[in-house]
Structure formats: C-alpha cells, structure tokens
Design a protein around this motif. Structure first.
Motif, PDB file in Angstrom:
ATOM      1  N   LYS A   1       0.882  -1.165   0.000  1.00 49.58           N
ATOM      2  CA  LYS A   1       0.000   0.000   0.000  1.00 49.58           C
ATOM      3  C   LYS A   1       0.919   1.214   0.000  1.00 49.58           C
ATOM      4  O   LYS A   1       1.635   1.446   0.972  1.00 49.58           O
ATOM      5  N   LEU A   2       0.919   1.959  -1.092  1.00 50.12           N
ATOM      6  CA  LEU A   2       1.817   3.105  -1.233  1.00 50.12           C
ATOM      7  C   LEU A   2       1.095   4.383  -0.852  1.00 50.12           C
ATOM      8  O   LEU A   2      -0.025   4.624  -1.303  1.00 50.12           O
ATOM      9  N   LYS A   3       1.749   5.221  -0.063  1.00 48.89           N
ATOM     10  CA  LYS A   3       1.183   6.515   0.312  1.00 48.89           C
ATOM     11  C   LYS A   3       1.591   7.539  -0.740  1.00 48.89           C
ATOM     12  O   LYS A   3       2.770   7.802  -0.942  1.00 48.89           O
ATOM     13  N   LEU A   4       0.603   8.123  -1.421  1.00 47.50           N
ATOM     14  CA  LEU A   4       0.862   9.104  -2.473  1.00 47.50           C
ATOM     15  C   LEU A   4       0.771  10.530  -1.957  1.00 47.50           C
ATOM     16  O   LEU A   4       1.451  11.418  -2.467  1.00 47.50           O
ATOM     17  N   ALA A   5      -0.085  10.760  -0.978  1.00 54.39           N
ATOM     18  CA  ALA A   5      -0.307  12.078  -0.385  1.00 54.39           C
ATOM     19  C   ALA A   5      -1.074  11.853   0.915  1.00 54.39           C
ATOM     20  O   ALA A   5      -1.523  10.737   1.178  1.00 54.39           O
ATOM     21  N   PRO A   6      -1.240  12.904   1.743  1.00 53.50           N
ATOM     22  CA  PRO A   6      -2.049  12.712   2.949  1.00 53.50           C
ATOM     23  C   PRO A   6      -3.432  12.168   2.582  1.00 53.50           C
ATOM     24  O   PRO A   6      -4.089  12.687   1.693  1.00 53.50           O
ATOM     25  N   SER A   7      -3.804  11.078   3.201  1.00 57.90           N
ATOM     26  CA  SER A   7      -5.106  10.419   2.991  1.00 57.90           C
ATOM     27  C   SER A   7      -5.306   9.901   1.567  1.00 57.90           C
ATOM     28  O   SER A   7      -6.436   9.667   1.147  1.00 57.90           O
ATOM     29  N   THR A   8      -4.232   9.717   0.816  1.00 57.17           N
ATOM     30  CA  THR A   8      -4.332   9.179  -0.541  1.00 57.17           C
ATOM     31  C   THR A   8      -3.338   8.040  -0.691  1.00 57.17           C
ATOM     32  O   THR A   8      -2.133   8.232  -0.557  1.00 57.17           O
ATOM     33  N   PHE A   9      -3.872   6.846  -0.970  1.00 55.80           N
ATOM     34  CA  PHE A   9      -3.052   5.646  -1.066  1.00 55.80           C
ATOM     35  C   PHE A   9      -3.312   4.941  -2.378  1.00 55.80           C
ATOM     36  O   PHE A   9      -4.380   5.072  -2.980  1.00 55.80           O
ATOM     37  N   TYR A  10      -2.319   4.168  -2.796  1.00 55.05           N
ATOM     38  CA  TYR A  10      -2.452   3.312  -3.975  1.00 55.05           C
ATOM     39  C   TYR A  10      -2.196   1.888  -3.521  1.00 55.05           C
ATOM     40  O   TYR A  10      -1.112   1.563  -3.046  1.00 55.05           O
ATOM     41  N   ASN A  11      -3.210   1.039  -3.626  1.00 58.72           N
ATOM     42  CA  ASN A  11      -3.088  -0.363  -3.256  1.00 58.72           C
ATOM     43  C   ASN A  11      -2.687  -1.161  -4.491  1.00 58.72           C
ATOM     44  O   ASN A  11      -3.438  -1.227  -5.462  1.00 58.72           O
ATOM     45  N   VAL A  12      -1.522  -1.755  -4.446  1.00 57.86           N
ATOM     46  CA  VAL A  12      -0.982  -2.510  -5.569  1.00 57.86           C
ATOM     47  C   VAL A  12      -1.705  -3.851  -5.672  1.00 57.86           C
ATOM     48  O   VAL A  12      -1.791  -4.581  -4.692  1.00 57.86           O
ATOM     49  N   ASP A  13      -2.205  -4.172  -6.880  1.00 57.99           N
ATOM     50  CA  ASP A  13      -2.869  -5.469  -7.070  1.00 57.99           C
ATOM     51  C   ASP A  13      -1.874  -6.624  -6.988  1.00 57.99           C
ATOM     52  O   ASP A  13      -2.082  -7.580  -6.247  1.00 57.99           O
TER      53      ASP A  13
ATOM     54  N   HIS B   1     -11.968  -1.667 -16.587  1.00 62.41           N
ATOM     55  CA  HIS B   1     -12.159  -0.353 -17.206  1.00 62.41           C
ATOM     56  C   HIS B   1     -11.400   0.658 -16.358  1.00 62.41           C
ATOM     57  O   HIS B   1     -11.463   0.619 -15.137  1.00 62.41           O
ATOM     58  N   TRP B   2     -10.676   1.567 -16.998  1.00 61.95           N
ATOM     59  CA  TRP B   2      -9.911   2.581 -16.269  1.00 61.95           C
ATOM     60  C   TRP B   2     -10.790   3.776 -15.940  1.00 61.95           C
ATOM     61  O   TRP B   2     -11.282   4.444 -16.833  1.00 61.95           O
ATOM     62  N   GLU B   3     -10.977   4.039 -14.654  1.00 64.97           N
ATOM     63  CA  GLU B   3     -11.592   5.278 -14.195  1.00 64.97           C
ATOM     64  C   GLU B   3     -10.493   6.334 -14.146  1.00 64.97           C
ATOM     65  O   GLU B   3      -9.315   6.011 -13.970  1.00 64.97           O
ATOM     66  N   ASP B   4     -10.861   7.606 -14.282  1.00 61.96           N
ATOM     67  CA  ASP B   4      -9.867   8.681 -14.283  1.00 61.96           C
ATOM     68  C   ASP B   4      -9.004   8.688 -13.021  1.00 61.96           C
ATOM     69  O   ASP B   4      -7.790   8.870 -13.089  1.00 61.96           O
ATOM     70  N   ASP B   5      -9.637   8.469 -11.847  1.00 62.92           N
ATOM     71  CA  ASP B   5      -8.883   8.525 -10.594  1.00 62.92           C
ATOM     72  C   ASP B   5      -7.835   7.419 -10.513  1.00 62.92           C
ATOM     73  O   ASP B   5      -6.729   7.635 -10.025  1.00 62.92           O
ATOM     74  N   ALA B   6      -8.148   6.247 -11.028  1.00 61.08           N
ATOM     75  CA  ALA B   6      -7.193   5.133 -10.997  1.00 61.08           C
ATOM     76  C   ALA B   6      -6.006   5.411 -11.916  1.00 61.08           C
ATOM     77  O   ALA B   6      -4.853   5.135 -11.573  1.00 61.08           O
ATOM     78  N   ARG B   7      -6.265   5.984 -13.071  1.00 62.33           N
ATOM     79  CA  ARG B   7      -5.193   6.314 -14.012  1.00 62.33           C
ATOM     80  C   ARG B   7      -4.271   7.392 -13.421  1.00 62.33           C
ATOM     81  O   ARG B   7      -3.052   7.312 -13.534  1.00 62.33           O
TER      82      ARG B   7
END
Length: 153
Positions: free
Chosen positions: A83-95, A113-119
């Motif tokens: 689980k990568l921290k990108l910003a305060p309260s924003t994380f990217y969970n690696v599949d 399907h790619w949503e804008d936020d995921a991209r």
C-alpha cells in the motif's frame, strides 16, 4: 529499479510481510461488514474492493501469473502486498507485485475499465517510485489475451 532476490521475496511472502523498508505503509486489514459494504456502494455508486479478496479479473490474472511462474518466465508474484502513500489520505493499493527473472520488480494493476482517478493514481505512483515499473493490465476479449500498458515517470 528496485531489485529483490528470490530469497528476499520468498521470505517476505512466507512471513506475510506487507512492508518494504522506507517507502510503504502496511496494507489495510479492515473488516467490511455487509451493512458497511451496502453503504459504500450506495454512496459511491460502485462496489468497494474488500482487501485480500480477489475479484474475477484478479483471479484470472493470478492464474496467468502462476502459469508464467511455473514456466520460468517470472520468479515470483504476490497479491496485494503493498500500500503506497501518495499524499495525505491518498493511497495506492498494488494489485500484484511481480519479480522478473532478472530481479526487476514490477507492480501490476488489473482493470476491467480505467476510471480517471485510478489512471491518475498509477501515474503519480510511477513518478514517486521510479525504481519500480508500473504496469496496467486489462483482459482483451477481442484478442483473448492480456493488454499491457506501461507507466513511466
């Protein structure tokens, strides 16, 4: 690129470690009750992923990775290890984390399907963690194969 030996990766996988020193926070182990799940779907309009459980696409990709592992094309792989921290309260969970035969580490994201936020998140992660290769993976019904998109810093 970050390199990890097969022994290091196996030890991390066997001890169920979810942290690599210096860059990553532990993955969430929150329990999602049926009532909480229903409220999330109602609020967001889409189902919320339950940590540690594969959806159908992820399970299909896991089978693909296991086949690649058995044939020696990759050294090892793991589901939702980081689980990568990108910003305060924003994380990217690696599949998926995938260790290539030459020791390179790739982080794979499966999407129907790619949503804008995921991209945006995967592009930000690729910029913040340039030592890993970020890879978007989609199943192509037309090609009957995996469509790969690489994200670079």
């Amino acid at each position: 690129m970050m390199h990890m030996s097969l022994a290091e990766f196996t030890a991390m996988k066997e001890t169920n470690a979810r942290v690599l020193p210096g860059t990553i926070e532990t993955a969430s182990t929150a329990v999602v009750t049926p009532d909480l799940y229903a409220s999330i779907v109602k609020a967001t309009g889409r189902p919320q992923h339950e940590p540690g459980r594969m959806n159908k696409l992820e399970a299909k990709y896991a089978q693909h990775l296991e086949l690649r592992s058995m044939t020696g094309e990759i050294k090892a792989w793991a589901f939702e290890p980081l689980k990568l921290k990108l910003a305060p309260s924003t994380f990217y969970n690696v599949d998926f984390i995938v260790v290539m035969v030459d020791g390179r580490v790739e982080l794979h994201e499966t999407k129907g399907h790619w949503e804008d936020d995921a991209r945006v998140k995967i592009k930000v992660a690729a910029t913040m963690f340039p030592w890993w290769q970020f890879v978007g993976v989609q199943w192509s019904k037309e090609m009957k194969d995996w469509k790969i998109e690489r994200f670079r810093a």
